[in-house]
Write an enzyme that holds these catalytic residues in place. Structure first.
Site, mmCIF file in Angstrom:
data_model
loop_
_atom_site.group_PDB
_atom_site.id
_atom_site.type_symbol
_atom_site.label_atom_id
_atom_site.label_comp_id
_atom_site.label_asym_id
_atom_site.label_seq_id
_atom_site.Cartn_x
_atom_site.Cartn_y
_atom_site.Cartn_z
ATOM 1 N N SER A 574 37.068 -27.850 4.917
ATOM 2 C CA SER A 574 36.338 -27.248 6.170
ATOM 3 C C SER A 574 35.964 -25.891 5.880
ATOM 4 O O SER A 574 35.314 -25.300 4.890
ATOM 5 C CB SER A 574 36.863 -27.713 7.407
ATOM 6 O OG SER A 574 36.122 -27.287 8.495
ATOM 7 N N HIS A 692 34.692 -35.911 9.632
ATOM 8 C CA HIS A 692 35.535 -34.594 9.061
ATOM 9 C C HIS A 692 36.884 -34.729 8.931
ATOM 10 O O HIS A 692 37.429 -33.930 8.463
ATOM 11 C CB HIS A 692 35.198 -33.633 10.292
ATOM 12 C CG HIS A 692 35.449 -32.105 9.681
ATOM 13 N ND1 HIS A 692 34.665 -31.705 8.772
ATOM 14 C CD2 HIS A 692 36.184 -31.216 10.148
ATOM 15 C CE1 HIS A 692 34.916 -30.437 8.778
ATOM 16 N NE2 HIS A 692 35.860 -30.179 9.439
#
Length: 723
Positions: A574, A692
């Protein structure tokens, strides 16, 4: 700032020169990628983008390209003899681990918890007694039964004050696109209509019950009937009475909130209302509102007030403020006068940072009938300070030397269940007596088939480019010889006020250590390890400090004999993926291999992504000339140079990621494959059933872990202890 404009033009020239050389060096065996240049202008700067076409996920050509990339990656792993044994062993260790309980909520006579029970794919919701005995746990909701494919996940849940009902947000395929179910705790059955659009990766989701359990306040997005640009923004608060048609739910608050508002609702037993904490995107600014039980609303703080957390108790409103106190101080307001200017400072700023609110810092103020427990952080490890309700200090909880406390739950008798985590021991809950402050273990503790009795964690400090000392948590086998020969994996994040704190390292790290490796976690600027100053020194136009910190950490580990550049790898995800991209484009010689998952790489277009607007408060915007210069100066995608000898790179992303657009990984991989002159592979894995990372099934998580370590073992020339 003429020199900065000159630097920007120079960076642009390098990027364009790199683009011109793309045809002269390539990753052998990579699928061909057409170059279709698009040129954008930012003020007087022209920026060329050769792979803009890869942004459109729905384009059949993009789908075909993605499938070819994934096929190539799977073929690479299929040829590695270590990969399948790693998956089998990691899954075996996961299955042999005991259930892990977390996210506790207490109601009279009951204790709710999420828990993992490998080999089941998804965590379940269970209810226990106040004795916290897992042997008496009863499953309330099992997503694995609802969907045997393992792709249905619980986003979050909140039990009613009586414990008879529980509100649960669930989503599919790691999308975090949640719908709300109201479940009867006794039967496990839905008792109300499903409410859609309550949760999304942009602003999350939250809920607070009315004290009698007849209804609740909850967050809601505009939904599918609105234009696409509004659907996952403009989060607002509504009120739902159990049994009513959700279409008739009453608007409460939020029409005047920012487009990127992130709302968290908090209701505590005996408190005279609900606190709504509203984050202004992801940059650390908060406003707080009190929703009274009778429906009245009072704004207590504003974004500019620098109040980062709030908790409502029977005797007052407690606030963590960073106004003239970057590490935080505790304020208290009387309930009959919520004027912020009249707040009393009851705990002044100290050497430790008080943790803020928000998605990753909820529950930082815990109130019992006679004490305040404050979660603090000192460079990474936690401590918990105890105060009377008047702010008089009562000492600290006794914790291991390098540990994390990330949950504190108040029970019926006033005692606390405290989650304690360390690098080398599985997580456990301690019960803290409300009167004496003494703690004792509970049966809520995880066991693991792997142990770390031969391992130690040492904290050392690297010195960054500007002289700042950067903490390093070095995990190594005892007696390690510092002769530069050990393979080393360096992990970092550095952003959003998120701190990398101690967590049980588990089976994958045990495998790494058994192969002679060293594992290091760097506490970089941009995080919250030392308070808001530490965060702001790594945000917006200061972001380059984060990359300098990481590079300095790597060089320190080489200089101290822990490893060599040919034996060192880096990993991040991320915002940590951005870190990876920036570091290997700025220092391609520093690492032999890099793993970067769900990363951000095109910093000039990140704010155009579905979730990108939430990042502006952290990264900045191209609309601001100074911030554009900073973004362009480090944007990894724009600093890929033809012929550079990049490390071997493995990137992974998920098609349903609503936090970071997968196009970043597609474009970055395409550019790297065309540019690299090292002959080392640049690989991309794309999973159709993952986002994610939140909500991913056990098999997806273990598969990705096996990919990561098989890649690292191969590229660093390591021998697997399983072979």
């Amino acid at each position: 700032m003429a020199w900065q404009f000159a630097l920007t033009r120079l960076c642009g020239a390098f990027a364009l020169a790199g683009a011109a050389l793309l045809a002269h060096a390539a990753d052998p065996g990579a699928p061909p990628t057409p170059v279709t240049p698009v040129t954008d202008r930012y003020g007087d700067v022209s920026v060329r983008d050769p792979y803009r076409w890869l942004e459109k996920a729905s384009d059949p050509k993009v789908k075909q390209w993605s499938a070819a990339q994934d096929k190539r990656t799977r073929a690479y792993f299929g040829k590695l003899p270590a990969r399948q044994p790693m998956f089998d062993w990691l899954m075996k260790q996961a299955t042999a681990s005991s259930s892990a309980y977390y996210d506790l909520h207490a109601t009279p006579g009951q204790l709710f918890a999420l828990y993992n029970q490998p080999p089941r794919q998804q965590p379940m919701l269970a209810v226990l007694g106040q004795d916290a005995d897992p042997a008496k746990a009863r499953v309330v909701l099992d997503p694995n039964t609802l969907n045997p494919k393992g792709t249905t996940a619980i986003d979050w849940y909140v039990p009613s004050p009586t414990g008879k009902l529980v509100a649960v947000s669930m989503s599919e395929n790691g999308s975090e696109d949640g719908s709300l179910h109201i479940v009867d705790v006794a039967t496990g059955k839905d008792v109300d209509k499903v409410i859609p659009n309550v949760q999304y990766p942009t602003g999350g989701g939250s809920l607070a019950w009315r004290e009698d359990g007849s209804g609740f306040w909850y967050t809601r997005y505009p939904g599918a009937k609105e234009p696409a640009e509004r659907q996952h923004f403009y989060q607002q608060i509504y009120y739902h009475r159990v049994g009513d048609d959700p279409a008739k739910d009453v608007y409460v608050l939020g029409k005047d909130f920012p487009r990127v508002a992130e709302i968290a609702l908090d209701a505590r037993p005996g408190a005279p209302g609900v606190i709504a904490s509203v984050a202004n995107g992801d940059g650390g600014e908060f406003a707080h509102y009190l929703i009274a039980r009778d429906g009245g609303i009072r704004q207590v703080t504003r974004f500019e007030d620098k109040v980062v957390a709030a908790a409502l108790g029977p005797d007052g409103l407690y606030l963590i403020s960073r106004q003239d106190a970057p590490r935080g101080k505790l304020l208290k307001l009387a309930l009959d006068d919520l004027t912020l200017a009249k707040a009393q400072t009851i705990v002044p700023e100290s050497d430790a940072a008080l943790e803020p609110g928000g998605e990753f810092g909820a529950g930082n103020i815990t109130l019992t009938r006679n004490a305040i427990y404050l979660r603090e952080i000192v460079g990474g490890p936690s401590r918990v300070a105890i105060y009377g309700l008047d702010g008089k200090p009562r000492g600290q909880l006794q914790l291991p030397e390098v540990a994390t406390v990330d949950e504190m739950t108040v029970m019926d008798d006033g005692s606390l269940l405290v989650a304690v985590k360390t690098y080398l021991e599985p997580p456990q809950f301690m019960r803290v007596d409300a009167d004496s402050g003494r703690s004792k273990p509970t049966a809520l503790r995880q066991t693991s088939p792997v142990s770390f009795g031969d391992v130690e964690v040492v904290r050392e400090f690297a010195t960054s480019k500007d002289g700042t000392r950067i903490p390093l948590n070095i995990v190594r086998r005892k007696g390690l010889k510092l002769d530069g020969s050990a393979p080393l994996l360096l992990n970092g994040y550095g952003g959003y006020n998120v701190s990398l704190v101690p967590r049980f390292l588990g089976a994958a790290t045990r495998l790494w250590l058994d192969a002679g490796g060293v594992y290091v976690i760097a506490n970089l600027r941009g995080g919250g390890e030392f308070g808001e100053t530490w965060h702001t020194q790594g945000a917006l136009t200061n972001k380059q400090n984060v990359f300098d910190d990481f590079a300095a950490s790597a060089q320190y580990l080489v200089d101290k004999g822990y490893t060599s550049k040919e034996r060192m790898a880096a990993i991040g995800g991320s915002n940590g993926g951005l870190l990876m991209g920036a570091v290997f484009t700025q220092h391609p010689e520093l690492f032999r291999a890099v793993v970067s998952t769900v990363g951000i790489y095109d910093m000039l277009r990140v704010e155009l992504d579905p979730n990108g607007a939430f990042n502006v408060t952290e990264f900045g915007t191209v609309k601001n000339p100074e911030q554009f210069q900073a973004l362009y100066a480090y944007s990894p995608y724009h600093h890929v140079n033809g012929g550079a000898k990049y490390p071997a790179i493995f990137m992974a992303t998920g098609e349903t990621d609503g936090r970071v657009n997968p196009m970043h990984s597609r474009k970055m991989v395409a550019r790297l494959q065309a540019a690299t002159g090292s002959g080392r592979p640049v690989l991309l894995s794309i999973n159709a059933h993952a986002g994610h990372g939140m909500g991913s099934s056990l098999s997806i998580r273990v598969n990705q872990m096996a990919d990561i370590y098989a890649f690292l073992f191969d590229q660093l020339g390591m021998t697997s202890p399983l072979q």
